[in-house]
Scaffold this motif. Structure first.
Motif, PDB file in Angstrom:
ATOM      1  N   GLY A  76       0.914  -1.097   0.009  1.00 19.02           N
ATOM      2  CA  GLY A  76       0.036  -0.001  -0.105  1.00 19.02           C
ATOM      3  C   GLY A  76       0.935   1.155  -0.033  1.00 19.02           C
ATOM      4  O   GLY A  76       2.116   1.110  -0.023  1.00 19.02           O
ATOM      5  N   THR A  77       0.217   2.498   0.192  1.00 18.01           N
ATOM      6  CA  THR A  77       1.106   3.410  -0.015  1.00 18.01           C
ATOM      7  C   THR A  77       0.663   4.460   1.239  1.00 18.01           C
ATOM      8  O   THR A  77      -0.380   3.939   1.645  1.00 18.01           O
ATOM      9  CB  THR A  77       0.818   4.499  -1.314  1.00 18.01           C
ATOM     10  OG1 THR A  77      -0.410   4.771  -1.199  1.00 18.01           O
ATOM     11  CG2 THR A  77       1.164   3.859  -2.402  1.00 18.01           C
ATOM     12  N   PRO A  78       1.290   5.392   1.649  1.00 21.25           N
ATOM     13  CA  PRO A  78       0.758   6.269   2.729  1.00 21.25           C
ATOM     14  C   PRO A  78      -0.784   6.997   2.491  1.00 21.25           C
ATOM     15  O   PRO A  78      -1.338   6.962   3.512  1.00 21.25           O
ATOM     16  CB  PRO A  78       1.858   7.115   3.002  1.00 21.25           C
ATOM     17  CG  PRO A  78       3.085   6.467   2.546  1.00 21.25           C
ATOM     18  CD  PRO A  78       2.599   5.599   1.443  1.00 21.25           C
ATOM     19  N   GLU A  79      -0.783   7.009   1.474  1.00 23.90           N
ATOM     20  CA  GLU A  79      -2.013   7.664   0.878  1.00 23.90           C
ATOM     21  C   GLU A  79      -3.375   6.943   0.788  1.00 23.90           C
ATOM     22  O   GLU A  79      -4.387   7.112   0.912  1.00 23.90           O
ATOM     23  CB  GLU A  79      -1.862   8.554  -0.100  1.00 23.90           C
ATOM     24  CG  GLU A  79      -0.778   9.688  -0.322  1.00 23.90           C
ATOM     25  CD  GLU A  79       0.763   9.490  -0.201  1.00 23.90           C
ATOM     26  OE1 GLU A  79       0.827   8.047  -1.047  1.00 23.90           O
ATOM     27  OE2 GLU A  79       1.443   9.848  -0.010  1.00 23.90           O
ATOM     28  N   ALA A  80      -2.921   5.533   0.560  1.00 25.26           N
ATOM     29  CA  ALA A  80      -3.725   4.660   0.237  1.00 25.26           C
ATOM     30  C   ALA A  80      -3.245   3.173   0.841  1.00 25.26           C
ATOM     31  O   ALA A  80      -2.921   2.273   0.170  1.00 25.26           O
ATOM     32  CB  ALA A  80      -4.111   4.228  -1.224  1.00 25.26           C
ATOM     33  N   LEU A  81      -3.660   3.014   2.093  1.00 23.09           N
ATOM     34  CA  LEU A  81      -2.946   1.766   2.814  1.00 23.09           C
ATOM     35  C   LEU A  81      -3.736   0.690   2.216  1.00 23.09           C
ATOM     36  O   LEU A  81      -4.994   0.868   2.161  1.00 23.09           O
ATOM     37  CB  LEU A  81      -3.045   2.009   4.329  1.00 23.09           C
ATOM     38  CG  LEU A  81      -2.099   2.996   4.789  1.00 23.09           C
ATOM     39  CD1 LEU A  81      -2.484   3.205   6.410  1.00 23.09           C
ATOM     40  CD2 LEU A  81      -0.674   2.762   4.713  1.00 23.09           C
ATOM     41  N   HIS A  82      -3.006  -0.579   2.416  1.00 21.82           N
ATOM     42  CA  HIS A  82      -3.842  -1.756   2.089  1.00 21.82           C
ATOM     43  C   HIS A  82      -4.788  -1.877   3.440  1.00 21.82           C
ATOM     44  O   HIS A  82      -4.430  -1.366   4.517  1.00 21.82           O
ATOM     45  CB  HIS A  82      -2.766  -2.867   2.083  1.00 21.82           C
ATOM     46  CG  HIS A  82      -3.529  -4.284   1.735  1.00 21.82           C
ATOM     47  ND1 HIS A  82      -4.031  -4.898   2.571  1.00 21.82           N
ATOM     48  CD2 HIS A  82      -3.585  -4.938   0.609  1.00 21.82           C
ATOM     49  CE1 HIS A  82      -4.499  -6.134   2.111  1.00 21.82           C
ATOM     50  NE2 HIS A  82      -4.113  -6.006   0.773  1.00 21.82           N
ATOM     51  N   PRO A  83      -6.104  -2.676   3.131  1.00 24.94           N
ATOM     52  CA  PRO A  83      -7.040  -2.732   4.155  1.00 24.94           C
ATOM     53  C   PRO A  83      -6.326  -3.476   5.487  1.00 24.94           C
ATOM     54  O   PRO A  83      -6.528  -3.127   6.707  1.00 24.94           O
ATOM     55  CB  PRO A  83      -8.045  -3.522   3.608  1.00 24.94           C
ATOM     56  CG  PRO A  83      -8.093  -3.240   2.151  1.00 24.94           C
ATOM     57  CD  PRO A  83      -6.694  -2.964   1.971  1.00 24.94           C
ATOM     58  N   VAL A  84      -5.455  -4.465   5.204  1.00 24.07           N
ATOM     59  CA  VAL A  84      -4.790  -5.185   6.381  1.00 24.07           C
ATOM     60  C   VAL A  84      -3.681  -4.169   7.153  1.00 24.07           C
ATOM     61  O   VAL A  84      -3.918  -4.040   8.392  1.00 24.07           O
ATOM     62  CB  VAL A  84      -3.861  -6.252   6.231  1.00 24.07           C
ATOM     63  CG1 VAL A  84      -3.168  -6.658   7.062  1.00 24.07           C
ATOM     64  CG2 VAL A  84      -4.953  -7.229   5.414  1.00 24.07           C
ATOM     65  N   GLN A  85      -3.021  -3.014   6.402  1.00 25.84           N
ATOM     66  CA  GLN A  85      -2.375  -2.066   7.035  1.00 25.84           C
ATOM     67  C   GLN A  85      -3.156  -1.365   7.775  1.00 25.84           C
ATOM     68  O   GLN A  85      -2.591  -0.809   9.098  1.00 25.84           O
ATOM     69  CB  GLN A  85      -1.527  -1.256   5.860  1.00 25.84           C
ATOM     70  CG  GLN A  85      -0.448  -2.222   5.246  1.00 25.84           C
ATOM     71  CD  GLN A  85       0.360  -1.557   4.072  1.00 25.84           C
ATOM     72  OE1 GLN A  85      -0.561  -0.911   3.397  1.00 25.84           O
ATOM     73  NE2 GLN A  85       1.439  -1.385   4.078  1.00 25.84           N
ATOM     74  N   GLN A  86      -4.210  -0.750   7.339  1.00 26.77           N
ATOM     75  CA  GLN A  86      -5.183   0.213   8.100  1.00 26.77           C
ATOM     76  C   GLN A  86      -5.621  -0.485   9.216  1.00 26.77           C
ATOM     77  O   GLN A  86      -5.741   0.123  10.323  1.00 26.77           O
ATOM     78  CB  GLN A  86      -6.265   0.646   6.889  1.00 26.77           C
ATOM     79  CG  GLN A  86      -7.221   1.801   7.666  1.00 26.77           C
ATOM     80  CD  GLN A  86      -6.365   3.028   7.999  1.00 26.77           C
ATOM     81  OE1 GLN A  86      -5.730   3.479   7.093  1.00 26.77           O
ATOM     82  NE2 GLN A  86      -6.773   3.604   9.119  1.00 26.77           N
ATOM     83  N   ALA A  87      -6.291  -1.740   9.057  1.00 31.22           N
ATOM     84  CA  ALA A  87      -6.531  -2.595  10.410  1.00 31.22           C
ATOM     85  C   ALA A  87      -5.520  -2.625  11.141  1.00 31.22           C
ATOM     86  O   ALA A  87      -5.785  -2.602  12.486  1.00 31.22           O
ATOM     87  CB  ALA A  87      -7.257  -3.797  10.038  1.00 31.22           C
TER      88      ALA A  87
END
Length: 152
Positions: A76-87
């Motif tokens: 992912g990117t800092p602007e568009a995190l992967h859903p797992v990264q966001q979670a």
């Protein structure tokens, strides 16, 4: 050898028996995959090879020749995190953080293969990724949160 890492193609003149982990870290300067044990028992070095989670300490450069590799830096990117990264962030999973890139890469691969795993399936899929801080309940909660986010 030719390899694509996080969407960028590379042509390298290296020994075929070099571990993929060292190719990533030492040759390409990608430091998300970590050296943990060197024998594929801890998961700190987990990356995706052609979409599947693998332990980069045990895959050679020769075996990865022609492959598409995704590391935590390319998930992912800092602007568009992967859903797992966001979670992971929302569940405050990381403590020391050393194992987290491998944990996240394993979890992301799990959700591609099984978009709605049971808790037992999550535990089985993640069992090869060790966390010295014992964040396992938060890891499972983050995977559950990512499932909800992807289903929404």
């Amino acid at each position: 050898m030719r390899i694509t890492v996080d969407g960028t193609p590379h042509e390298l003149d290296i020994e075929a028996d070099m571990p993929l982990l060292w190719l990533l870290r030492d040759e390409l300067g990608i430091h998300g995959p970590k050296y943990g044990c060197g024998i594929a028992q801890c998961g700190a070095c987990t990356v995706h090879l052609d979409g599947l989670a693998v332990r980069s300490c045990q895959i050679t450069a020769g075996e990865a020749d022609g492959a598409e590799i995704t590391t935590i830096e390319g998930l992912g990117t800092p602007e568009a995190l992967h859903p797992v990264q966001q979670a992971w962030i929302e569940e405050q999973v990381a403590q020391c953080g050393y194992c987290q890139s491998g944990q996240i890469m394993q979890a992301a691969s799990l959700l591609v293969l099984n978009p709605n795993p049971t808790d037992d399936e999550i535990d089985a899929a993640m069992s090869g990724n060790l966390c010295r801080c014992a964040s396992y309940p938060r890891i499972r909660a983050a995977i559950r949160r990512a499932i909800q986010a992807e289903g929404a």
